[in-house]
Structure formats: C-alpha cells, structure tokens
Write an enzyme that holds these catalytic residues in place. Structure first.
Site, short mmCIF file in Angstrom:
data_model
loop_
_atom_site.label_atom_id
_atom_site.label_comp_id
_atom_site.label_asym_id
_atom_site.label_seq_id
_atom_site.Cartn_x
_atom_site.Cartn_y
_atom_site.Cartn_z
NE ARG A 39 -13.06 -18.65 10.84
CZ ARG A 39 -12.61 -17.49 11.22
NH1 ARG A 39 -13.15 -16.87 12.25
NH2 ARG A 39 -11.60 -16.93 10.59
CE LYS A 201 -6.02 1.53 5.77
NZ LYS A 201 -5.91 1.86 7.19
N GLY A 354 -10.86 -14.27 4.78
CA GLY A 354 -12.33 -14.37 4.83
C GLY A 354 -13.03 -13.69 3.67
N GLY A 377 -6.24 -13.49 9.64
CA GLY A 377 -4.95 -12.99 10.15
C GLY A 377 -3.91 -14.09 10.25
P1 AMP Z 1 -8.41 -6.52 3.39
O1 AMP Z 1 -9.02 -6.84 4.72
O2 AMP Z 1 -7.21 -5.64 3.47
O3 AMP Z 1 -8.20 -7.76 2.53
O4 AMP Z 1 -9.48 -5.63 2.63
C1 AMP Z 1 -10.75 -6.07 2.24
C2 AMP Z 1 -11.58 -4.84 1.97
O5 AMP Z 1 -10.97 -4.07 0.97
C3 AMP Z 1 -12.97 -5.16 1.48
O6 AMP Z 1 -13.89 -4.83 2.48
C4 AMP Z 1 -13.12 -4.27 0.25
O7 AMP Z 1 -14.34 -3.55 0.22
C5 AMP Z 1 -11.97 -3.29 0.39
N1 AMP Z 1 -11.57 -2.74 -0.91
C6 AMP Z 1 -11.23 -3.43 -2.01
N2 AMP Z 1 -11.00 -2.57 -3.04
C7 AMP Z 1 -11.19 -1.33 -2.57
C8 AMP Z 1 -11.12 -0.03 -3.16
N3 AMP Z 1 -10.80 0.13 -4.44
N4 AMP Z 1 -11.37 1.03 -2.37
C9 AMP Z 1 -11.71 0.85 -1.07
N5 AMP Z 1 -11.80 -0.34 -0.46
C10 AMP Z 1 -11.55 -1.42 -1.21
#
Ligand code: AMP
Length: 398
Positions: A39, A201, A354, A377
C-alpha cells in the site's frame, strides 16, 4: 473508462502545501514490523510527482482501529521509516495530525519536503466526519489530494469533510487507476467476461453477485460461500460453512442467472477435514458425498479442472475471494491453482480484495495480472455499483 473527477495531473502543485490522504493501513506484526508494504509502494507515484513538482508534501492516513484513542500499537512511525527508505529522502514524522506542533512543522517545510502525520483515527472526530476537525486538517494545506482508494467508501473527515474547506481537491494516481480498472471491467468488459467469487460468506458478497450477475457471461463460485449454494441444491454438506438464511437467495440467484443464459459454475468436489485441528485427517470427495460431521475446506482437483476450463476462453476475468482456507497449506491448492489458471488465460485479469491479492502473490502470479486492487471493502463497494463518498466529494473534471 476515464475517471470523471479532477485528477492530480491537472493541478498546479508547484511550491504549494499539498495534503495527500493516503492509505497506509499496512499490516504490522507484534514487533511493529511492516509485513506487507504494497500500500505504501502503491502511493509512491503520487508522492514522487508532488515532490518533483516542488510541493510541500503532507501525508495523512489511518492505521487499524484505534477507536479515537492514541495507542503506540497503531502509530504510523514504522511507516515513516519505510517510506523514507522507499523515497530515498528524509520523511519528517509528526506525533499528531492536527495542533500547534503540526502547524509549526508545516511552517518549516521547504519545497520537496515530506511530512507524515500521525494516525488520523487517534481522533474520534476523523470517523465522525467532524466539521471542526476537517477544517483543522484543511488549514494545513492549499491543495488536497485523495489517494486513499481503500477508504473511499467511508465518509470521514480526511476523505469527505476536508473537501468542503479546500479550494483545490483532486484524485491521486492510485485512486484514478483503481476506479478506472474496477469500473472498466464492470461497465465495459471485453467478452466473455468471467467473475470468480469466493471467500467465507455469501452475505458479504450479495451486492457483488447481484450487480455482476447482470453483466457477466460466467460466474464461478468457490470458497466457503459455495457450500450454501451446494446445500440449496439439496446436498448434505456436513459441518461446512453455511448461512441458512441465504439458502433461498442462493437458489434464486442461480436460477435467475441460468434463465438468462449465464453459465453458473459450482465446485463438483472438495477437500474435507474431519475436524478443524491442524492434524485432522483430510480427503477429497465429490460434493454429493461429503461425510456427516466433516468440514469442506477447499475446492477439489476436479473443480480446479472444471473452473480452469471455464476461464480458458475468457477475455475479462474479475476475481474476488479465495477458493478455500488458503491460509493453511493443506487447503491452499485450490486457490493457488486458480491463480495459475487465471494467470494463464489470455484475458484482462483484475483481482480485488486483500486475501485474493495475497493468494496471487503466494502463487507467484502477481506480475501476470492486469490489475490488483489495494482496496478490500472499497473494491467490493465499487463492484456492487454503490456510491463512494470519498470519490463523490471530489470535484468533476472541468
Ligand atoms: P472473505 O473476506 O469473505 O473474502 O473471506 C476470506 C476468508 O474465507 C479466508 O480467510 C478463507 O480462509 C475463508 N474461507 C475460504 N473458504 C473457506 C471454507 N471452505 N470454509 C471456511 N472458510 C473459508
């Protein structure tokens, strides 16, 4: 796709006091060492330009979430040191971002000097977009440049309030590049346009799925969020991540996309773990055979093959979110393999977020991507097609 806002290259900076809102929100380890300075590097073209123009360069940023309290843990002092090395010139560090000491340091500046102010969020007024605080920041300079794409989705004093008190405001080079790259793929993609979405999620990415769903030719879903879609199809998913209140949405969006001819890809297999323990047994199963009580942690090899074939003919690829728990070696294969597949496609590839940027870096594919966003974000909000206050506050190009 050109940014319609006033930009730094059209502003006369010579001998002016220029306050630049940068995004120096870098990760630090327990010993306050910077673990990733991308950054800071990303803001160098703007800072160097201002220095070369003979401006008195005043930099301000937030770091972490000190919640209005002064805290050594969130000091920008380590950033001043690193910046000094990267610029190869002295950087004066102010122990606050407003007040008499800052005013006097600014008063002592000569053309080409660089001053970094302490963390803006040591004052609660920053996040409150407080008028008086905004005015105090504005009083330091004659020109304001917003270079902090990572905070452009927030209405804070240093991103929005300050512009009311400045005669001249503009976007920096990084802000321009970020907005043009992200808006460019969303609004004007060369087809086929493929969106790859992953991460934890569905709820965190609903807006992106909805906004991109209207524009893409193919959607690929991986990561934890895929299990909500897989469950919505009627499969058992063991103890994999699921959002029960998102099941209808998942079903609906998939049906809607397919009815409009959008190809919708979900994993066909996954790597499952017997527990969350690092030593837990793991195996590869099809999504129809996830054992009861097991956790889906990554996409499997058949999904990697399927997804790789789906991106092969793409001309534009947007990727946001890892395919699995890539932080752990045992579950990083899917994400790293996708990084190679995306890199090998003869496409314009834009990476947002990130985590995805880190995964691409680990795969050694950073240089193969057309653009990697520095904003998490903020990138998501832009991809959702939502209003960006930090950008809206800047004047349009005359
Ligand atoms: P996000 O911030 O929503 O893009 O989520 C990123 C996070 O999702 C990372 O820290 C990953 O470890 C987690 N992640 C990816 N796949 C899975 C999974 N199958 N189960 C739990 N966490 C996950």
């Amino acid at each position: 796709m050109n940014l319609t806002k006033q930009t730094i290259d059209r502003i006369d900076l010579r001998n002016k006091r220029v306050i630049i809102r940068v995004d120096f929100n870098v990760p630090l380890d327990d010993a306050s060492q910077i673990t990733d300075d991308s950054r800071i590097r990303a803001a160098l073209p703007t800072i160097n330009h201002a220095v070369d123009e003979g401006a008195r360069v005043i930099l301000c940023s937030h770091l972490g979430r000190p919640n209005g309290q002064t805290s050594l843990k969130y000091s920008l002092a380590p950033v001043a040191k690193r910046l000094q090395r990267l610029l190869d010139k002295p950087v004066v560090f102010a122990h606050d971002c407003i007040g008499d000491e800052v005013q006097s340091l600014v008063g002592d500046m000569k053309p080409g000097d660089v001053l970094l102010l302490e963390n803006l969020r040591f004052h609660a007024e920053e996040e409150q977009n407080d008028e008086k605080f905004s005015e105090q920041l504005a009083s330091l300079a004659e020109v304001y440049i917003n270079e902090a794409f990572g905070t452009a989705h927030r209405s804070h004093a240093s991103t929005v309030g300050i512009t009311k008190f400045m005669k001249v405001s503009a976007a920096g080079y990084l802000m321009k590049r970020e907005v043009e790259a992200l808006e460019g793929v969303v609004d004007n993609p060369v087809r086929p346009f493929v969106a790859i979405l992953g991460g934890a999620k569905v709820s965190g990415k609903i807006g992106v799925i909805e906004n991109l769903g209207k524009r893409v030719d193919k959607v690929i879903i991986g990561g934890g969020m895929a299990f909500t879609f897989i469950k919505a199809m009627g499969h058992e998913i063991g103890r994999s991540l699921v959002e029960p209140d998102m099941l209808d949405f998942a079903k609906g969006i998939q049906e809607h996309a397919m009815s409009r001819g959008v190809k919708f890809y979900l994993p066909v297999d996954c790597v499952v773990a017997a527990s969350m323990e690092p030593s837990a047994e793991t195996k590869i199963v099809t999504i129809q055979e996830i054992p009861e009580g097991w956790y889906g942690m990554d996409i499997g090899p058949a999904s990697v093959k399927l997804f790789s074939e789906a991106v092969e003919n793409a001309k534009t690829i947007l990727w946001n979110g890892p395919m699995g728990v890539f932080e752990r070696d045992a579950f990083s294969r899917g994400t790293l393999s996708m990084a190679h597949a995306v890199a090998n496609a003869y496409a314009k590839t834009v990476v947002g977020g990130g985590d995805t940027a880190l995964a691409v870096h680990r795969a050694g594919e950073t240089d193969s991507m057309a653009f990697i966003s520095t904003g998490g974000g903020a990138a998501l909000q832009l991809l959702e097609g939502k209003h960006m206050p930090g950008l809206a506050a800047l004047p349009n190009n005359p």
